[in-house]
Write an enzyme that holds these catalytic residues in place. Structure first.
Site, mmCIF file in Angstrom:
data_model
loop_
_atom_site.group_PDB
_atom_site.id
_atom_site.type_symbol
_atom_site.label_atom_id
_atom_site.label_comp_id
_atom_site.label_asym_id
_atom_site.label_seq_id
_atom_site.Cartn_x
_atom_site.Cartn_y
_atom_site.Cartn_z
ATOM 1 C CB SER A 95 68.990 8.443 98.041
ATOM 2 O OG SER A 95 67.625 8.721 97.904
ATOM 3 C CG ASP A 217 68.372 10.666 90.293
ATOM 4 O OD1 ASP A 217 67.542 9.829 90.359
ATOM 5 O OD2 ASP A 217 69.511 10.629 91.197
ATOM 6 C CG HIS A 246 67.877 7.531 92.931
ATOM 7 N ND1 HIS A 246 68.013 9.234 93.158
ATOM 8 C CD2 HIS A 246 67.591 7.246 94.332
ATOM 9 C CE1 HIS A 246 67.883 9.589 94.390
ATOM 10 N NE2 HIS A 246 67.465 8.455 95.308
#
Length: 270
Positions: A95, A217, A246
């Site tokens: 991320s 996601d 995610h």
């Protein structure tokens, strides 16, 4: 242990000539890598650390000005690598840490041999000819929910982000690390991440990037990975994984860990 290492809870484990550094995303800490680490320690030197603001770090060390943009985090990453005298590493960033790694590589490309990006996004807000996944109003509502009742927001956000219900161990784990953050810090970090726009730096990246993405996601549509691939200045490759959520390394380890390992071990075929 130095000040930087202590502040970021740096752990160095495993043995091997090559070094792998694992950077976690928003609302988690280094424990998010628990399914991956056992597969690395026999062949690699593995470095784990926590981003400042994670619930496992001292909130007194969180400088709201320094971390109002991602550059502060990238300087932290460089400081950790320098403290450990790492000359080159494979960086695996989940991320926001994927973009932190990219930023750090612009300043110190010599420190990175490749970057493996998991669920990465250069911008979360939709724009003209760009689908980031969120409208600004969506984010305004998200920030207000964090501000008004952080615990309630955590309980609602965790299943959406992970892709599951509250009975899921992965959702419970993400809820735990998310709730460990101090609410005002979580709001600040969330605003920094979700309002960031790294698109302009992508053409200047020179370190090869492996872009891994869940097919579904909440935070990062698949088109974002294609955008990264098309706009990064370096060699890059995209692989869309048949996983949901995610945090696929936490929620779908059986299908995702082998993919991550393959991209760690193999360079991009030209």
């Amino acid at each position: 242990m130095g000040v930087v290492e202590e502040a970021h809870n740096v752990k160095v484990i495993g043995s091997g000539e090559a070094t792998i550094v694992l950077g976690h995303g928003f609302g988690t800490d280094q424990s998010v890598w628990k399914h991956l680490v056992p597969h690395l320690v026999d062949d690699y030197r593995v470095v784990l650390y926590d981003n400042m603001g994670a619930g496992t770090t001292n909130p007194d060390y969180f400088d709201f000005d320094r971390y109002s943009n991602l550059e502060g985090y990238s300087f932290d990453l460089i400081a950790i690598l320098e403290d450990l005298k790492i000359e080159s590493c494979i960086f695996v960033g989940h991320s926001v840490s994927a973009m932190i790694g990219v930023l750090a590589s612009l300043n110190r490309p010599d420190l990175f041999s490749k970057i493996v990006m998991i669920s990465a996004s250069p911008r979360y807000v939709n724009d003209v000819d760009y689908q980031g996944g969120f409208e600004q109003e969506d984010l305004n509502q998200l920030f207000e929910a964090i501000r008004s009742n952080y615990k309630a927001w955590c309980l609602g956000f965790a299943p959406l982000a992970v892709g599951g219900d509250m009975d899921s161990i992965a959702v419970q784990e993400f809820s735990r690390t998310l709730f460990n953050m101090r609410p005002d810090i979580a709001l600040s970090v969330g605003q920094t991440i979700f309002q960031s726009d790294m698109r302009q730096i992508l053409p200047f990246v020179t370190v090869p990037c492996h872009i891994l993405q869940s097919v579904k996601d909440l935070a990062v549509p698949v088109v974002v990975s294609e955008y990264l691939h098309a706009n990064l200045g370096c060699e890059s490759v995209v692989e869309v994984i048949p996983s949901d959520g995610h945090l696929p390394q936490l929620s779908s380890p059986d299908s995702v860990i082998p993919v991550i390992l393959r991209h760690i071990r193999n360079d991009i075929a030209m």
